[in-house]
Design a protein around this motif. Structure first.
Motif, short mmCIF file in Angstrom:
data_model
loop_
_atom_site.label_atom_id
_atom_site.label_comp_id
_atom_site.label_asym_id
_atom_site.label_seq_id
_atom_site.Cartn_x
_atom_site.Cartn_y
_atom_site.Cartn_z
N CYS A 1 0.85 -1.18 0.00
CA CYS A 1 0.00 0.00 0.00
C CYS A 1 0.89 1.24 0.00
O CYS A 1 1.77 1.38 0.86
CB CYS A 1 -0.91 0.00 1.23
N SER B 1 -3.17 3.88 8.44
CA SER B 1 -3.85 2.62 8.72
C SER B 1 -5.27 2.57 8.14
O SER B 1 -5.72 1.51 7.73
CB SER B 1 -3.89 2.35 10.23
N GLN B 2 -5.96 3.68 8.08
CA GLN B 2 -7.33 3.70 7.57
C GLN B 2 -7.42 4.33 6.18
O GLN B 2 -8.46 4.87 5.81
CB GLN B 2 -8.24 4.46 8.55
N ARG C 1 -5.59 1.33 1.29
CA ARG C 1 -5.51 0.07 2.04
C ARG C 1 -6.84 -0.68 1.90
O ARG C 1 -6.86 -1.90 1.77
CB ARG C 1 -5.18 0.34 3.51
N MET C 2 -7.94 0.04 1.90
CA MET C 2 -9.25 -0.60 1.69
C MET C 2 -9.33 -1.24 0.31
O MET C 2 -9.84 -2.35 0.15
CB MET C 2 -10.38 0.42 1.88
N LEU D 1 -6.73 -2.26 -1.43
CA LEU D 1 -5.83 -3.42 -1.39
C LEU D 1 -6.53 -4.61 -0.75
O LEU D 1 -6.45 -5.74 -1.26
CB LEU D 1 -4.55 -3.06 -0.63
N ASN D 2 -7.24 -4.38 0.35
CA ASN D 2 -7.99 -5.47 0.99
C ASN D 2 -9.06 -6.02 0.06
O ASN D 2 -9.28 -7.24 -0.01
CB ASN D 2 -8.61 -5.00 2.30
N GLY E 1 -7.55 -8.32 -2.43
CA GLY E 1 -7.34 -9.64 -1.83
C GLY E 1 -8.62 -10.45 -1.79
O GLY E 1 -8.61 -11.66 -2.08
N ASP E 2 -9.73 -9.80 -1.47
CA ASP E 2 -11.03 -10.48 -1.44
C ASP E 2 -11.47 -10.93 -2.84
O ASP E 2 -12.22 -11.89 -2.97
CB ASP E 2 -12.11 -9.57 -0.86
N SER F 1 -1.01 -11.31 1.14
CA SER F 1 -0.49 -10.85 2.43
C SER F 1 0.04 -9.44 2.21
O SER F 1 0.56 -9.13 1.14
CB SER F 1 0.60 -11.78 2.97
N THR F 2 -0.12 -8.59 3.20
CA THR F 2 0.24 -7.18 3.06
C THR F 2 1.60 -6.90 3.68
O THR F 2 1.87 -7.32 4.81
CB THR F 2 -0.84 -6.29 3.72
N GLN G 1 -15.63 -1.49 3.91
CA GLN G 1 -16.20 -2.43 2.95
C GLN G 1 -16.65 -1.69 1.70
O GLN G 1 -17.26 -0.63 1.78
CB GLN G 1 -17.38 -3.17 3.58
#
Length: 185
Positions: free
Chosen positions: A7, A12-13, A17-18, A20-21, A24-25, A34-35, A155
């Protein structure tokens, strides 16, 4: 398939990053994200490098080397690559055993504005090309107005964004497999 996520925002927020997550999903099996935690990487300094890679840099370089592919999700700062991300790449690029060499990479960008980081991707692709990476060309993912596409829990609430990212992760899987076959010859 071991996929490493980087990222470009260390917050952190961060929306990146969202994203990137979400990437992954959206990955098809057998991809697993893995980050990378790279907060301990110091500012690049050739005097420090002359004494050897700092432990945090050596660990990052080894983690990249082990990955089958890398996903970079980054914001655009002042029309270009965030300084700390560029610093990380500068450390990684040093040495004869540069771990980005021939590494499959997918790039995504997310911004609060409508363009979604198109300029950062152009600059980042130039930097990665110099290191002989294998950047996935299409589909390109620019998540504009990202603050309207994620809820307070991080989300994704925008189905079209999810579909675009799923398409890119599916293409990235095929890209990695092609690169692995080519490297095996």
């Amino acid at each position: 398939m071991d996929i490493l996520g980087i990222c470009g925002s260390q917050r952190s927020q961060s929306f990146n990053r969202m994203v990137l997550n979400l990437a992954g999903d959206c990955m098809p099996a057998p991809m697993k994200l893995s980050t990378l935690d790279w907060d301990a990487v110091p500012p690049f300094n050739a005097d420090v490098l002359a004494k050897g890679f700092p432990e945090s840099v050596a660990a990052v370089r080894e983690r990249i080397r082990r990955a089958d592919g890398v996903v970079i999700v980054t914001p655009e700062y002042n029309f270009s690559v965030p300084g700390m991300l560029k610093n990380l790449i500068d450390w990684i690029s040093r040495g004869e055993d540069q771990p980005f060499n021939n590494k499959p990479i997918a790039i995504l960008s997310a911004t609060g504005g409508p363009l979604g980081g198109a300029r950062v991707q152009y600059d980042l692709r130039k930097v990665l090309m110099f290191m002989n990476t294998q950047v996935l060309v299409k589909p390109e993912i620019f998540v504009g107005n990202v603050n309207q596409k994620f809820d307070a829990n991080g989300q994704c609430t925008d189905e079209l964004t999810r579909q675009f990212i799923t398409a890119q992760m599916t293409a990235f899987k095929a890209w990695i497999e092609r690169q692995q076959r080519a490297n095996a010859v």
